[in-house]
Every structure is written in structure tokens, then in C-alpha cells.
Design an enzyme around this catalytic site. Structure first.
Site, PDB file in Angstrom:
ATOM      1  N   HIS A  28      12.955   0.564  19.017  1.00 24.05           N
ATOM      2  CA  HIS A  28      11.852   1.716  19.444  1.00 24.05           C
ATOM      3  C   HIS A  28      12.542   2.850  19.235  1.00 24.05           C
ATOM      4  CE1 HIS A  28       8.811   2.658  22.553  1.00 24.05           C
ATOM      5  NE2 HIS A  28       8.586   3.472  21.773  1.00 24.05           N
ATOM      6  N   LYS A  68       7.048   4.546   4.413  1.00 23.48           N
ATOM      7  CA  LYS A  68       6.906   6.094   3.953  1.00 23.48           C
ATOM      8  C   LYS A  68       7.791   6.757   3.651  1.00 23.48           C
ATOM      9  CE  LYS A  68       3.523   7.557   5.583  1.00 23.48           C
ATOM     10  NZ  LYS A  68       2.179   7.773   4.833  1.00 23.48           N
ATOM     11  N   TYR A  77       7.558  -0.040   9.022  1.00 22.17           N
ATOM     12  CA  TYR A  77       6.549   1.182   8.504  1.00 22.17           C
ATOM     13  C   TYR A  77       7.126   2.315   7.947  1.00 22.17           C
ATOM     14  CZ  TYR A  77       3.735   5.293   9.487  1.00 22.17           C
ATOM     15  OH  TYR A  77       2.880   6.522   9.427  1.00 22.17           O
ATOM     16  N   THR A  81       5.267  11.246   7.548  1.00 16.71           N
ATOM     17  CA  THR A  81       5.502  11.257   8.976  1.00 16.71           C
ATOM     18  C   THR A  81       7.006  11.700   9.379  1.00 16.71           C
ATOM     19  OG1 THR A  81       5.873   9.639  10.803  1.00 16.71           O
ATOM     20  CG2 THR A  81       5.925   8.746   8.572  1.00 16.71           C
ATOM     21  N   ASP A  82       7.089  12.146  10.659  1.00 19.97           N
ATOM     22  CA  ASP A  82       8.502  12.458  11.089  1.00 19.97           C
ATOM     23  C   ASP A  82       9.126  11.337  11.069  1.00 19.97           C
ATOM     24  OD1 ASP A  82       6.786  11.485  13.582  1.00 19.97           O
ATOM     25  OD2 ASP A  82       7.398  13.271  14.543  1.00 19.97           O
ATOM     26  N   GLU A  83       8.563  10.132  11.304  1.00 17.35           N
ATOM     27  CA  GLU A  83       9.097   8.945  11.554  1.00 17.35           C
ATOM     28  C   GLU A  83      10.098   8.310  10.519  1.00 17.35           C
ATOM     29  OE1 GLU A  83       6.771   5.647  13.459  1.00 17.35           O
ATOM     30  OE2 GLU A  83       5.475   7.103  14.171  1.00 17.35           O
ATOM     31  N   THR A  91       0.917  -1.194  -0.044  1.00 20.52           N
ATOM     32  CA  THR A  91      -0.087   0.109   0.249  1.00 20.52           C
ATOM     33  C   THR A  91       0.829   1.136  -0.055  1.00 20.52           C
ATOM     34  OG1 THR A  91      -1.633  -0.979   0.985  1.00 20.52           O
ATOM     35  CG2 THR A  91      -1.633   1.331   1.497  1.00 20.52           C
TER      36      THR A  91
HETATM   37  P1  NAD Z   1      -5.384   4.750   9.806  1.00 25.29           P
HETATM   38  O1  NAD Z   1      -4.531   3.417   9.898  1.00 25.29           O
HETATM   39  O2  NAD Z   1      -6.321   5.385  10.913  1.00 25.29           O
HETATM   40  O3  NAD Z   1      -6.147   4.906   8.396  1.00 25.29           O
HETATM   41  C1  NAD Z   1      -5.464   4.555   7.014  1.00 25.29           C
HETATM   42  C2  NAD Z   1      -6.679   4.354   6.050  1.00 25.29           C
HETATM   43  O4  NAD Z   1      -6.223   3.976   5.117  1.00 25.29           O
HETATM   44  C3  NAD Z   1      -7.714   3.411   6.459  1.00 25.29           C
HETATM   45  O5  NAD Z   1      -9.281   3.912   6.487  1.00 25.29           O
HETATM   46  C4  NAD Z   1      -7.617   2.100   5.601  1.00 25.29           C
HETATM   47  O6  NAD Z   1      -8.761   1.197   5.448  1.00 25.29           O
HETATM   48  C5  NAD Z   1      -7.206   2.876   4.606  1.00 25.29           C
HETATM   49  N1  NAD Z   1      -6.337   2.135   3.442  1.00 25.29           N
HETATM   50  C6  NAD Z   1      -5.232   1.040   3.813  1.00 25.29           C
HETATM   51  N2  NAD Z   1      -4.723   0.686   2.863  1.00 25.29           N
HETATM   52  C7  NAD Z   1      -5.409   1.167   1.704  1.00 25.29           C
HETATM   53  C8  NAD Z   1      -5.400   0.992   0.234  1.00 25.29           C
HETATM   54  N3  NAD Z   1      -4.427   0.128  -0.336  1.00 25.29           N
HETATM   55  N4  NAD Z   1      -6.362   1.563  -0.543  1.00 25.29           N
HETATM   56  C9  NAD Z   1      -7.220   2.515   0.185  1.00 25.29           C
HETATM   57  N5  NAD Z   1      -7.186   2.806   1.379  1.00 25.29           N
HETATM   58  C10 NAD Z   1      -6.313   2.187   2.101  1.00 25.29           C
HETATM   59  O7  NAD Z   1      -4.065   5.798   9.518  1.00 25.29           O
HETATM   60  P2  NAD Z   1      -3.961   7.415   9.947  1.00 25.29           P
HETATM   61  O8  NAD Z   1      -3.612   7.487  11.519  1.00 25.29           O
HETATM   62  O9  NAD Z   1      -5.485   8.077   9.745  1.00 25.29           O
HETATM   63  O10 NAD Z   1      -2.945   7.854   8.919  1.00 25.29           O
HETATM   64  C11 NAD Z   1      -3.179   8.699   7.774  1.00 25.29           C
HETATM   65  C12 NAD Z   1      -1.985   8.890   7.070  1.00 25.29           C
HETATM   66  O11 NAD Z   1      -1.085   9.648   7.938  1.00 25.29           O
HETATM   67  C13 NAD Z   1      -0.848   7.658   6.854  1.00 25.29           C
HETATM   68  O12 NAD Z   1      -0.430   7.936   5.795  1.00 25.29           O
HETATM   69  C14 NAD Z   1       0.198   7.840   8.117  1.00 25.29           C
HETATM   70  O13 NAD Z   1       1.299   7.533   7.633  1.00 25.29           O
HETATM   71  C15 NAD Z   1       0.010   9.452   8.146  1.00 25.29           C
HETATM   72  N6  NAD Z   1       0.625   9.730   9.647  1.00 25.29           N
HETATM   73  C16 NAD Z   1      -0.172   9.513  10.397  1.00 25.29           C
HETATM   74  C17 NAD Z   1       0.194   9.950  11.847  1.00 25.29           C
HETATM   75  C18 NAD Z   1      -0.471   9.385  13.196  1.00 25.29           C
HETATM   76  O14 NAD Z   1       0.016   9.789  14.133  1.00 25.29           O
HETATM   77  N7  NAD Z   1      -1.594   8.734  13.107  1.00 25.29           N
HETATM   78  C19 NAD Z   1       1.245  10.835  12.190  1.00 25.29           C
HETATM   79  C20 NAD Z   1       1.928  11.315  10.859  1.00 25.29           C
HETATM   80  C21 NAD Z   1       1.658  10.918   9.501  1.00 25.29           C
HETATM   81  P1  TYD Z   2       2.102   4.754  18.720  1.00 21.39           P
HETATM   82  O1  TYD Z   2       0.782   5.340  19.184  1.00 21.39           O
HETATM   83  O2  TYD Z   2       2.209   3.255  18.358  1.00 21.39           O
HETATM   84  O3  TYD Z   2       2.813   5.694  17.640  1.00 21.39           O
HETATM   85  P2  TYD Z   2       4.328   5.474  17.096  1.00 21.39           P
HETATM   86  O4  TYD Z   2       5.054   4.289  17.273  1.00 21.39           O
HETATM   87  O5  TYD Z   2       4.144   5.799  15.601  1.00 21.39           O
HETATM   88  O6  TYD Z   2       4.945   6.834  17.588  1.00 21.39           O
HETATM   89  O7  TYD Z   2       2.943   4.608  20.056  1.00 21.39           O
HETATM   90  C1  TYD Z   2       3.229   5.950  20.644  1.00 21.39           C
HETATM   91  C2  TYD Z   2       4.236   5.484  21.900  1.00 21.39           C
HETATM   92  O8  TYD Z   2       3.778   4.947  22.628  1.00 21.39           O
HETATM   93  C3  TYD Z   2       5.598   4.908  21.245  1.00 21.39           C
HETATM   94  O9  TYD Z   2       6.808   5.074  22.093  1.00 21.39           O
HETATM   95  C4  TYD Z   2       5.475   3.523  21.706  1.00 21.39           C
HETATM   96  C5  TYD Z   2       4.474   3.552  23.008  1.00 21.39           C
HETATM   97  N1  TYD Z   2       3.387   2.521  23.168  1.00 21.39           N
HETATM   98  C6  TYD Z   2       3.343   1.879  24.474  1.00 21.39           C
HETATM   99  O10 TYD Z   2       4.392   2.135  25.535  1.00 21.39           O
HETATM  100  N2  TYD Z   2       2.474   0.974  24.561  1.00 21.39           N
HETATM  101  C7  TYD Z   2       1.520   0.701  23.670  1.00 21.39           C
HETATM  102  O11 TYD Z   2       0.726  -0.204  23.758  1.00 21.39           O
HETATM  103  C8  TYD Z   2       1.750   1.465  22.380  1.00 21.39           C
HETATM  104  C9  TYD Z   2       0.520   0.922  21.464  1.00 21.39           C
HETATM  105  C10 TYD Z   2       2.394   2.237  22.335  1.00 21.39           C
END
Ligand code: NAD
Ligand code: TYD
Length: 336
Positions: A276, A154, A150, A125-127, A100
Site C-alpha cells: 500500500h 500504467k 496497476y 496517473t500519479d501512481e 489493456t
Molecule cells: P474506470 O475503471 O471507471 O473506467 C475504465 C473504462 O475503460 C471502462 O468503461 C471500461 O469498460 C473501459 N475499458 C477497459 N478495458 C478496455 C479495453 N480493452 N478496450 C476498451 N475499453 C476498455 O476508470 P476511470 O477511473 O474512469 O479511469 C480512467 C483512466 O484514468 C484510466 O486510464 C486510469 O488509469 C486513469 N486515472 C484514474 C484516476 C482515478 O482516480 N480514477 C486517477 C488518475 C488516472
Molecule cells: P482507491 O480508491 O482504491 O484508490 P488508489 O488506491 O488508486 O489510491 O483507494 C484510495 C485509498 O483508500 C487508498 O489508500 C486505499 C484506501 N481504501 C480503503 O482504506 N478501503 C477501501 O475499501 C478502499 C477501496 C480503499
């Protein structure tokens, strides 16, 4: 403007749909989402009556589906949220992430090139920058050093998008945001997972020593930043988006328990996540100076509102955690 939003049934995508349809009363949006475990049509209930929103169930990696949408709806711009988004799941297996996040994004970029779209926002993402030590912030020129599968997918998508800009002049802009929180976040992520567990008096699994740091941003501030980049971002540029709100995980979990009125004895330290990342923190000066974006939420207000939302929407997360999530939770946390 006619926009294709991908992944609009997920956490940030659904919040963005509410934002953009409200902010621009003449825009139409097609929402293409595969409805993976993370996609949830309940997130879009509030758009049921909105004739400017059209939902299509499908995969961004399916060229025919994407091409028909772009042609049939005279799409001007793509905002690509669709992704496999959870680090822990990418550690269990990364094939879907490559498919994806990389192959799917490439399909969107190819079609943006062929149909000469006016804008392509790649939500990243900042990751992709890897991990910081105790000092310093990620800027847009920090070298990419993704550490999780992941983050690696990205970063690959970001590089592809930039290469399409460089080679074919596709008007690509990339956003790199820190950790989001807010309504509709799938309860595998830290904040909703801890709220849901605390509400059920279940242990709160904190990885490692709990001193990893994340820079938290309210999802609606992320949405307003993407809006600013969609309308004002310069093609070929990257914009970092952060909350200026660094917290250690343990500090955050204790705060959640305090607001919920639950005991800290629920906290359980568990085996750390492999690889991590220790600390993420963002320098958002570029988007603030060039596009005039500023976050509207303080963390203190944002987290209280978010907790209230999860308290008011227990049906929403209860339905999720009683389904296939149970199996995931067992695999990820049992005996950890
Ligand atoms: P999420 O997992 O909640 O949602 C992802 C959505 O994409 C879902 O609705 C899923 O059904 C859809 N999807 C997955 N594969 C697909 C495909 N092949 N075709 C069409 N749809 C598909 O994710 P999120 O947290 O809303 O993140 C959205 C975006 O923002 C991502 O690209 C993620 O990398 C980025 N992002 C997220 C965060 C965060 O803190 N959540 C931070 C920075 C960037
Ligand atoms: P997460 O929400 O998975 O976001 P990301 O790994 O993309 O930053 O996790 C946020 C932080 O919390 C990360 O340092 C991992 C930690 N974490 C826990 O300690 N316990 C948990 O059950 C989860 C899901 C995350």
C-alpha cells in the site's frame, strides 16, 4: 475536431464526454469501450440525443476495430482513458491490466503513427511515481517507481508513449492525475464505496491504520485539465494534475459520515492492502503556468456535491452493487 475517446463508459471518460461535447459544439466524438465490469452505458444516458457522440463496443487492443474507427471517422486525436483501473483487482491478478493498459495502448500508438494523428493524450496517473514520505510533492521529473501491478502497467504505457514520440515524432502528451472523485465513479473505489456502505449501514473497511494520504481532485477539474492538454499541450511533455487537497483516508471517511449524518461506529479497520502506497501529492505548477489550468472546485464544495449526487442516484449504484460486484466484494473483504 474528430476525437476518439476510449473508455468513455467509465467514470472519468463519461465525465469527459459531457465536458468536451458541451464545450466544443462542432466536435464529434467516437467512444470506444469494451464494457468491462466498470463500463456502464447508464453513464451515457444524457448523450442519447447527441448526434455528435457515437458509441462503439470494442477493445482498444483490437487493431481492426480501432483502425476502422480512425479511418471511417477521420479521427484527428485520441484521448486514451481505457484501462483496468483498480489497484486491488491488479493485486488479485494483473493479466488484464497488462493486456489493456500496455498491449492496448501500444495498438493505439501504432495506429496513431500510421495514420499520422494530430494529438494523442495518454491519461495516466500519479501512481507511476510510487509513494511519498511525509514531505514533498511529485513533479514531472520525479523518477518512475510504480509499486502496484496497476501502476506498473500504467508506467509501461507512459514509457511506450514517450518512446513513440521520441522515435517517430508522434504528438503524444501524458497527463498524470491524482485521485479523482465525483459522479459515476464505480463503487469499488474509496469514496463511492464508503458512501454506499454508510447508506446501507454496512461496515466501512479502512485499510491498515487509515493514515495513507491521497490528493483528491474533482473529476470535472481533471476533465478541464485534459481539455487544456489536448488543445495546448506540447508533444512529448508530461503534465501533472492535482487537487492540492491532501487527506488521510480516515479523515476523509469521518467527513463522509459526518455529512451523511451516520455514526463513526461503522468504521472498521481491516487488513492492509499489500504494498500500500503511503502518500500521493502532486505539484501542478507546470500545467497551471504553461496552460493556464486551475481547478474550479474546492474539496469542501466538491465532496458535498458528490455525496448529494450519490444520494440522488441510489438506483445507479444499487444496480451495480447487486450484480457481479457482490462476488467481488465478498472475495475482497470477507474475513479480511
Ligand atoms: P474506470 O475503471 O471507471 O473506467 C475504465 C473504462 O475503460 C471502462 O468503461 C471500461 O469498460 C473501459 N475499458 C477497459 N478495458 C478496455 C479495453 N480493452 N478496450 C476498451 N475499453 C476498455 O476508470 P476511470 O477511473 O474512469 O479511469 C480512467 C483512466 O484514468 C484510466 O486510464 C486510469 O488509469 C486513469 N486515472 C484514474 C484516476 C482515478 O482516480 N480514477 C486517477 C488518475 C488516472
Ligand atoms: P482507491 O480508491 O482504491 O484508490 P488508489 O488506491 O488508486 O489510491 O483507494 C484510495 C485509498 O483508500 C487508498 O489508500 C486505499 C484506501 N481504501 C480503503 O482504506 N478501503 C477501501 O475499501 C478502499 C477501496 C480503499
Amino acid at each position: 475536431m474528430n476525437i476518439l475517446v476510449t473508455g468513455g463508459a467509465g467514470f472519468i471518460g463519461s465525465n469527459f464526454l459531457y465536458h468536451i461535447l458541451e464545450a466544443y459544439p462542432t466536435y464529434t466524438v467516437v467512444n470506444l469501450d469494451k464494457l468491462t465490469y466498470a463500463g456502464n452505458l447508464e453513464n451515457l444516458e444524457g448523450l442519447k440525443e447527441n448526434t455528435r457522440h457515437m458509441f462503439v463496443k470494442g477493445d482498444i487492443a483490437n487493431r481492426n476495430v480501432v483502425e476502422s474507427i480512425l479511418r471511417d471517422h477521420a479521427i484527428d486525436a485520441i484521448v486514451n482513458f481505457a484501462a483496468e483501473s483498480h489497484v486491488d483487482r491488479s493485486i488479485m491478478g494483473a493479466a488484464e491490466f497488462a493486456q489493456t493498459n500496455v498491449v492496448g495502448t501500444n495498438v493505439l500508438l501504432e495506429l496513431a503513427k500510421e495514420l499520422r494523428l494530430k494529438k494523442f493524450v495518454q491519461v495516466s496517473t500519479d501512481e507511476v511515481y510510487g509513494s511519498l514520505g511525509p514531505e514533498g510533492l511529485f513533479t514531472e521529473t520525479t523518477p518512475l517507481h510504480p509499486n502496484s501491478p496497476y501502476a506498473a502497467t500504467k508506467a509501461a504505457a507512459d514509457l511506450l508513449a514517450l518512446a513513440y514520440h521520441h522515435t517517430f515524432s508522434i504528438p503524444v502528451v501524458i497527463t498524470r492525475c491524482s485521485n479523482n472523485y465525483g459522479p459515476f465513479q464505480f463503487p469499488e473505489k474509496l469514496i463511492p464505496l464508503m458512501i454506499a456502505n454508510a447508506m446501507q449501514e454496512k461496515p466501512l473497511p479502512v485499510y491498515g491504520d487509515g493514515l495513507n494520504v491521497r490528493d483528491w481532485l474533482h473529476v470535472s477539474d481533471h476533465c478541464s485539465a485534459i481539455d487544456a492538454v489536448l488543445h495546448g499541450g506540447t508533444a512529448g511533455e508530461v503534465y501533472n494534475i492535482g487537487g492540492n487537497s491532501e487527506k488521510t483516508n480516515i479523515e476523509l471517511v469521518k467527513l463522509l459520515l459526518k455529512i451523511l449524518g451516520k455514526s463513526e461506529s461503522l468504521i472498521t479497520f481491516v487488513k492492509d492492502r499489500p504494498g500500500h502506497d503511503r502518500r500521493y501529492a502532486i505539484d501542478s505548477n507546470k500545467i497551471q503556468k504553461e496552460l493556464g489550468w486551475t481547478p474550479a472546485h474546492t474539496f469542501e464544495r466538491g465532496i458535498e456535491e458528490t455525496i448529494m449526487w450519490y444520494l440522488r442516484h441510489q438506483d445507479w449504484w444499487q444496480r451495480i452493487i447487486s450484480g457481479e460486484y457482490k462476488e467481488y466484494y465478498q472475495k475482497m473483504y470477507e474475513g479480511r
